[in-house]
Design an enzyme around this catalytic site. Structure first.
Site, PDB file in Angstrom:
ATOM      1  N   CYS A  94       0.855  -1.189   0.000  1.00  0.00           N
ATOM      2  CA  CYS A  94       0.000   0.000   0.000  1.00  0.00           C
ATOM      3  C   CYS A  94       0.889   1.236   0.000  1.00  0.00           C
ATOM      4  CB  CYS A  94      -0.916  -0.008   1.220  1.00  0.00           C
ATOM      5  SG  CYS A  94      -1.775   1.559   1.516  1.00  0.00           S
ATOM      6  N   CYS A  97       0.105   3.688   2.796  1.00  0.00           N
ATOM      7  CA  CYS A  97       0.628   3.255   4.097  1.00  0.00           C
ATOM      8  C   CYS A  97       2.142   3.440   4.164  1.00  0.00           C
ATOM      9  CB  CYS A  97       0.277   1.787   4.343  1.00  0.00           C
ATOM     10  SG  CYS A  97      -1.486   1.450   4.181  1.00  0.00           S
ATOM     11  N   ASP A 484      28.710  21.543 -30.586  1.00  0.00           N
ATOM     12  CA  ASP A 484      30.094  21.924 -30.346  1.00  0.00           C
ATOM     13  C   ASP A 484      30.947  20.937 -31.161  1.00  0.00           C
ATOM     14  OD1 ASP A 484      32.383  23.062 -29.094  1.00  0.00           O
ATOM     15  OD2 ASP A 484      32.425  21.360 -27.727  1.00  0.00           O
ATOM     16  N   ASP A 678      30.081  19.306 -24.628  1.00  0.00           N
ATOM     17  CA  ASP A 678      30.747  18.352 -23.735  1.00  0.00           C
ATOM     18  C   ASP A 678      30.412  18.594 -22.273  1.00  0.00           C
ATOM     19  OD1 ASP A 678      32.202  20.591 -23.124  1.00  0.00           O
ATOM     20  OD2 ASP A 678      34.041  19.932 -24.098  1.00  0.00           O
ATOM     21  N   ASP A 682      30.687  24.427 -22.015  1.00  0.00           N
ATOM     22  CA  ASP A 682      29.548  24.853 -22.817  1.00  0.00           C
ATOM     23  C   ASP A 682      28.309  25.120 -21.965  1.00  0.00           C
ATOM     24  OD1 ASP A 682      30.786  24.672 -25.382  1.00  0.00           O
ATOM     25  OD2 ASP A 682      30.669  22.502 -25.218  1.00  0.00           O
TER      26      ASP A 682
END
Length: 786
Positions: A94, A97, A484, A678, A682
């Protein structure tokens, strides 16, 4: 001023409609900039504006409890590292619970943090040093006994690799027994020759046995003011059937409903287990070296600089550096690639990989919470908090759809008998009840989030970490991809391929000054120059080091002023230099403002880069563009080799951002732009793009932090693969939407005209949900390359 992130556990949240109400309400509070409620994990995450004197927490709690009074709101906070112990809760099935147990465990004296993993049925608790495990175990048993008497608490051994055995069939057997007994009583009452009252009594007994829990939940929710949920609709429909004298149908519908719910629960649990299995990379233990022997400990107990032993077949528990031994390691859990990788002394080793053959002695470099496996698990587990637009649409749709259907049902029950002379109230009330059963939108509320979660899990298995289902859905609309160059489309592994001297400098002198100038830089070009120099560099010989972004480096070496960089640096310092037509990256060197010569450094294009570009174009990408700080000659050569549409070279970091903004202006409102880098230098560009994709480099911290999507293998071909997974996920999501709404539309029409009975109505609810969940599981069938 940046916003502050807060996270809350909503203990007792068991209504998807209420979750969406809470999300919308909290988002409208003053001082709240964003809010997301994850119904699966019962977690609310929000960002609040700093510097404002607003009682945001108090207002949030007040709003939540006005919607769902029984919910307890617990703010999750980062805690210091303390002793940790895990317990296994046998028989826990549950989720509500589980949340209550976690909440109460977190409030125990001496407990700084408690986290329940409902999927693995494990609770992990951090305590202060003064709290003993025996005391903690006794208190936890007391909590569990009060909340879930049938659940057994066992302490997970921290020094033994064992998994508690569990009999999951107990509660399933109880439900099947109730269903079986109810079916027998229903059959006897339906076919045996009985008087009216005895027949009614047997039907009522069967009804209470099968659906008593539904009645209690519905009553509790009505008291709380939560009317429009599945339990209320089913109760109203079946009690209404009894009221109009349709005893057999009332019981049979509840029976069919419970059977459907049971199958649905099995399907959802299997789905969750399948998704969890995809990311089963968490290590069980670590063999920490102690003296001449080892001890088996939890990975959380290992510290930086500890020495661990990794035996053949074991998962690597923590990130580290190999100091002894050679082996092949399986990185497929992180990368999706099954090709083993050779490691040896000096190699970095990442947690989550599997040691195949040799025994490895490893010095730990990161604690478990900072390790690769921990970060990956955290990313995947938290991905569902960033909801896709389709998920938000379905949540809002369900919020308005159900009340509209209930109002329509009320009109259907009472208006026709008043307007049509031959119409009877019993007949039209029955039609309205059928209408009500059909109305529940469970098929969408359950299957849509499951589809996106499965898509994120399937992508992670392929070595693609997607940080949210919103990014997964956005990948469908990508039309512009900007790259890039270094480390993204090329390997980023440089070699000095030519040395040209000038003004009387020798090759050794030129290489010496260049290596000294690059002594403190981690750029791949700097590393290649130091590698070509091949001798130890004394740091005290280098002074006044200055890295000039986009130009190069200036430093004082042995008392001489040295510049090493590109043509921009030479022009900036007004140093005459020799121009060239080399296709490699060129580093010019000047000593005491006298030109000493240049180094030509070459990089290789990645093997799969060209095919990745071709696949992107096949997927409908309009433009593929490369942005690089390298020379125009190098950029044009790589661009032509890969078939890129455009190349922009010799860019400074801020100029890359400007390029992204320019291309962003070209796209239409619904189109998306990706930048792939990378993840190291960047970051500004990754943040500016609609979707930032970083080449993760098998666990680069910078990459994991910077981007929205992380490619763990550094392979550009994973980008079109991610887009294909996104398209497959969206296809399955819309299949479920069309199927669920289509079936419901048909059955709503049939119910309104009196053609559909309660049986068909229940199928349109539970049956459709079950089919939608099973269809959602198809998103996990991601084929990774062998």
């Amino acid at each position: 001023m940046t916003d502050q992130q807060r996270e809350f556990l909503l203990d007792g949240l068991d209504c998807a409609h209420c979750a969406s109400k809470i999300e919308d309400g909290v988002r409208e509070l003053e001082g709240v900039s964003s809010c997301s409620v994850n119904f699966v994990t019962k977690t609310l995450r929000m960002e609040t504006e700093q510097g404002k004197d607003i009682p945001i927490i108090e207002n949030t709690i007040e709003l939540i409890q006005s919607i769902e009074p029984h919910i307890k709101v617990l703010e999750k906070q980062k805690t210091r590292r303390n002793s940790a112990v895990s317990f296994y809760l046998e028989g826990l099935d549950c989720a509500n619970c589980a949340a209550k147990i976690e909440y109460e465990a977190a409030g125990l004296p001496g407990v700084s943090f408690a986290s329940m993993d409902f999927v693995s049925k494990t609770i992990r608790i951090k305590t202060d040093p003064a709290t003993t495990e025996n005391d903690l175990s006794a208190k936890l048993v007391e909590i569990v006994k009060r909340l879930e008497p049938g659940v057994k608490v066992t302490q997970q051994p921290r020094h033994i690799n064992s998994e508690p055995l569990e009999n999951d069939g107990t509660k399933n057997a109880a439900m099947l027994t109730r269903i079986g007994l109810g079916a027998v009583l229903t059959a006897f009452a339906a076919f045996a020759p009985l008087n009216h009252w005895l027949e009614f009594s047997l039907f009522l007994a069967a009804y209470l046995i099968v659906g008593g829990d539904i009645l209690l939940i519905a009553a509790r929710n009505v008291v709380r003011g939560q009317v429009f949920d599945e339990n209320f609709l089913m109760t109203l429909a079946t009690v209404g059937a009894f009221a109009v004298g349709q005893f057999p149908e009332g019981v049979a519908v509840m029976l069919f409903y419970q059977v459907g719910e049971w199958f649905q629960s099995l399907a959802v649990n299997r789905s969750r287990k399948s998704i969890r299995a995809l990311m089963d990379i968490r290590p069980d233990h670590a063999n920490r070296k102690v003296g001449s022997g080892t001890e088996r400990v939890s990975p959380e107990d290992v510290r930086i600089s500890d020495i661990i032993i990794i035996k053949p077949g074991e998962k690597v528990p923590l990130d580290g550096k190999i100091i002894e031994g050679e082996s092949m390691v399986d990185t497929s859990a992180l990368t999706g690639e099954s090709i083993p990788r050779k490691v040896k002394p000096g190699s970095d080793l990442l947690s989550g990989t599997i040691n195949k053959n040799g025994v490895l002695t490893v010095e730990v470099t990161k604690e478990f919470d900072d390790s690769t496996v921990s970060k990956i698990l955290d990313l995947v587990q938290n991905a569902s908090s960033k909801k896709a637009p389709t998920e938000n649409f379905i949540t809002k749709f369900a919020r308005y759809y159900t009340p509209v259907v209930v109002i329509t049902a009320a009109v259907l029950a009472f208006v026709p008998p008043l307007l049509i002379q031959s119409a009877s109230f019993a007949e039209w009330i029955y039609r309205a009840l059928v209408f009500l059963v059909i109305s529940c939108p469970c098929a969408l509320v359950v299957s849509i989030p499951l589809s996106f979660f499965g898509g994120v899990g399937g992508a992670s298995k392929a070595g693609i970490l997607i940080k949210g289902s919103n990014y997964l859905e956005a990948l469908n609309d990508v039309k512009y991809v900007l790259f890039d160059k270094t480390g993204t489309l090329t390997k980023g592994v440089f070699d000095v391929t030519r040395i040209h001297t000038d003004n009387g400098f020798s090759e050794d002198e030129l290489l010496y000054y260049a290596a000294m100038a690059e002594a403190h830089s981690n750029h791949p070009i700097s590393v290649s120059i130091r590698s070509a120099f091949g001798k130890e560099i004394q740091a005290d010989q280098v002074a006044e080091y200055n890295e000039i972004s986009g130009h190069g480096i200036g430093a004082t070496v042995d008392g001489k002023e040295v510049f090493a960089g590109n043509e921009k640096l030479m022009n900036h310092e007004k140093i005459e230099y020799e121009k060239h037509g080399s296709e490699g990256t060129v580093v010019h060197v000047a000593v005491n403002r006298t030109y000493a010569g240049y180094l030509v450094i070459s990089d290789e294009v990645k093997e799969d880069a060209a095919s990745a570009i071709a696949q992107l174009k096949e997927l409908g990408i309009k433009k593929t563009v490369m942005l690089t700080g390298d020379s125009k000659a190098v950029g044009d050569r790589v661009g032509h080799q890969l078939g890129l549409d455009e190349v922009h070279a010799e860019l400074l970091p801020h100029e890359k951002v400007e390029q992204v903004e320019k291309w962003d202006g070209h796209k239409s409102k619904n189109e998306k732009l990706i930048f792939v880098g990378d993840g190291i230098n960047d970051t500004p560009v990754l943040a500016r793009a609609d979707i930032g994709i970083a080449m993760g480099g098998l666990g680069s911290d910078a990459a994991i932090e910077a981007a929205d999507v992380v490619i763990m293998t550094d392979e550009p071909s994973k980008i079109p693969e991610a887009i294909k997974i996104a398209k497959r996920t969206r296809k399955i999501v819309w299949q479920n939407i069309v199927f669920a709404l289509g079936v419901k539309a048909v059955f709503l029409s049939l119910g309104a005209f009196g053609i559909a009975t309660m049986w068909e109505a229940v199928f349109s609810d539970v049956g459709v949900t079950l089919i939608a969940v099973l269809n959602a599981m198809r998103v996990l069938n991601v084929k990774t390359r062998a």
